[in-house]
Design a protein around this motif. Sequence first.
Motif, PDB file in Angstrom:
ATOM      1  N   ILE A  49      15.780  -3.622 -12.442  1.00  0.00           N
ATOM      2  CA  ILE A  49      16.139  -2.495 -11.014  1.00  0.00           C
ATOM      3  C   ILE A  49      15.677  -3.189 -10.270  1.00  0.00           C
ATOM      4  N   ALA A  50      14.636  -3.787 -10.325  1.00  0.00           N
ATOM      5  CA  ALA A  50      14.052  -5.375  -9.527  1.00  0.00           C
ATOM      6  C   ALA A  50      15.885  -6.141  -8.922  1.00  0.00           C
ATOM      7  N   ARG A  51      16.892  -6.111 -10.180  1.00  0.00           N
ATOM      8  CA  ARG A  51      18.006  -6.276  -9.133  1.00  0.00           C
ATOM      9  C   ARG A  51      18.501  -5.656  -8.380  1.00  0.00           C
ATOM     10  N   ALA A  52      18.123  -4.722  -8.211  1.00  0.00           N
ATOM     11  CA  ALA A  52      19.020  -3.641  -8.497  1.00  0.00           C
ATOM     12  C   ALA A  52      18.599  -3.464  -7.011  1.00  0.00           C
ATOM     13  N   LEU A  53      16.963  -3.961  -6.536  1.00  0.00           N
ATOM     14  CA  LEU A  53      16.530  -3.521  -5.292  1.00  0.00           C
ATOM     15  C   LEU A  53      17.081  -4.233  -4.539  1.00  0.00           C
ATOM     16  N   ARG A  54      17.246  -5.812  -4.784  1.00  0.00           N
ATOM     17  CA  ARG A  54      17.699  -6.693  -4.598  1.00  0.00           C
ATOM     18  C   ARG A  54      16.818  -7.347  -3.377  1.00  0.00           C
ATOM     19  N   GLN A  55      15.752  -7.879  -4.073  1.00  0.00           N
ATOM     20  CA  GLN A  55      14.395  -8.170  -3.256  1.00  0.00           C
ATOM     21  C   GLN A  55      13.688  -7.431  -2.407  1.00  0.00           C
ATOM     22  N   SER A  56      13.938  -5.883  -2.040  1.00  0.00           N
ATOM     23  CA  SER A  56      14.001  -5.653  -1.336  1.00  0.00           C
ATOM     24  C   SER A  56      12.141  -5.097  -1.195  1.00  0.00           C
ATOM     25  N   ALA A  57      11.488  -5.293  -2.173  1.00  0.00           N
ATOM     26  CA  ALA A  57      10.562  -5.394  -2.691  1.00  0.00           C
ATOM     27  C   ALA A  57       9.391  -6.298  -3.228  1.00  0.00           C
ATOM     28  N   ASP A  58       8.707  -6.658  -3.294  1.00  0.00           N
ATOM     29  CA  ASP A  58       7.923  -7.045  -4.897  1.00  0.00           C
ATOM     30  C   ASP A  58       7.826  -6.668  -6.074  1.00  0.00           C
ATOM     31  N   ARG A  59       7.993  -7.594  -6.363  1.00  0.00           N
ATOM     32  CA  ARG A  59       8.022  -6.867  -8.169  1.00  0.00           C
ATOM     33  C   ARG A  59       6.541  -5.899  -8.224  1.00  0.00           C
ATOM     34  N   VAL A  60       4.988  -6.744  -8.206  1.00  0.00           N
ATOM     35  CA  VAL A  60       4.043  -5.810  -7.993  1.00  0.00           C
ATOM     36  C   VAL A  60       4.198  -4.687  -7.545  1.00  0.00           C
ATOM     37  N   THR A  61       5.265  -4.063  -6.542  1.00  0.00           N
ATOM     38  CA  THR A  61       5.089  -3.148  -5.655  1.00  0.00           C
ATOM     39  C   THR A  61       6.287  -2.110  -6.852  1.00  0.00           C
ATOM     40  N   LEU A  62       7.210  -2.778  -7.672  1.00  0.00           N
ATOM     41  CA  LEU A  62       7.629  -2.307  -7.802  1.00  0.00           C
ATOM     42  C   LEU A  62       6.564  -1.832  -9.482  1.00  0.00           C
ATOM     43  N   TYR A  63       6.306  -2.170  -9.554  1.00  0.00           N
ATOM     44  CA  TYR A  63       4.901  -2.107 -10.982  1.00  0.00           C
ATOM     45  C   TYR A  63       4.639  -1.105 -11.158  1.00  0.00           C
ATOM     46  N   ARG A  64       3.760  -1.228  -9.445  1.00  0.00           N
ATOM     47  CA  ARG A  64       2.572   0.163  -9.211  1.00  0.00           C
ATOM     48  C   ARG A  64       3.462   1.392  -8.771  1.00  0.00           C
ATOM     49  N   ALA A  65       5.040   1.507  -8.750  1.00  0.00           N
ATOM     50  CA  ALA A  65       5.255   2.360  -8.214  1.00  0.00           C
ATOM     51  C   ALA A  65       5.528   2.994  -9.938  1.00  0.00           C
ATOM     52  N   LEU A  66       6.490   1.999 -10.356  1.00  0.00           N
ATOM     53  CA  LEU A  66       6.795   2.863 -11.278  1.00  0.00           C
ATOM     54  C   LEU A  66       5.491   3.516 -12.148  1.00  0.00           C
TER      55      LEU A  66
END
Lengths: 147, 147
Positions: B41-58
């Motif tokens: 998912i992070a790769r697909a987002l191409r660092q448009s979002a922080d990893r932490v944000t990703l965890y929190r969003a999910l």
Amino acid sequence: MEPSPSPSILLRRAKLKVTPTRVALLRILASAKHPLSIAKIARALRQSADRVTLYRALDALAKAGIVRRIDLQHGHAHYELAQDDHHHLVCTSCGRTASIRLPHRLTVSPVTLRRTGFARVTRHALEFFGLCRSCAATAPRVSGRRN
Amino acid sequence: MEPSPSPSILLRRAKLKVTPTRVALLRILASAKHPLSIAKIARALRQSADRVTLYRALDALAKAGIVRRIDLQHGHAHYELAQDDHHHLVCTSCGRTASIRLPHRLTVSPVTLRRTGFARVTRHALEFFGLCRSCAATAPRVSGRRN
DNA sequence: ATATAAACGCAATATTGTTGCATTTACCTT
DNA sequence: AAGGTAAATGCAACAATATTGCGTTTATAT
């Protein structure tokens, strides 16, 4: 509940060396009423074994089908002896677990197998999540890691 | 296969703010044919979002029941849109996954519930593990982490 | 007894996930 | 449309879990 074979017999059957660590490990799992986290197993072993050895031993035992690795969604693995065919009911609030049996066996039909391009199913993992009575009575928490 | 509501509708329904990251995230999951690891998912987002944000969003999306967190026993979580009621068949050699449906619904009987001291079951996780045809044909590998 | 492969311990490292806090942003109200 | 507010984000630091390489020890077959 059948009495399971002794640790050394289990190990020999699987052509794994009978070492003190592994025997102790299997004894701990055999006497546990619930799946144990690595942390709990390590505590029970009281640093008589290195963490790495523990990981490797559990890995070997899991591959040999002697123990089962279970995901209770606490963020880390849990292990139990692979004995009978049961599943787990996990309280998402306090982490309590209970064993349950299903009335029927879970299988994947040959048709489905062919459709999905799979040759065979070797095992499955099934966990139920919910609230135990005491947690249901109080305000349900949601977060946190538990053992 | 019903077309699922748009990301913003899903988010608004759950009283979550409609942010670019979340919309992008949901679009990625919606177009994925299989559960995705955080790394993918992070790769697909191409660092448009922080990893932490990703965890929190999910995390927020999972709590809202919009996405499901799945354990394919690869050592890290996978996520998919929580759409219909299906389960997964996972190749333990190459990591391939397929969706399958069971002919019956999985439930825990009231009797079992009472016996185990649980108030209710809210969800369950079921995954089947086996070998896909191509892996079954070749020498079965066992180790390694896959996405 | 001894050879040998398996198992182990230690150290280093990788991976996954979390927390605190200051800043930014969606969106509700007016 | 402007502005207030709580939610969401980014950054940095951290914590927990898991893995790898390698030299040493040990179980066990001969």
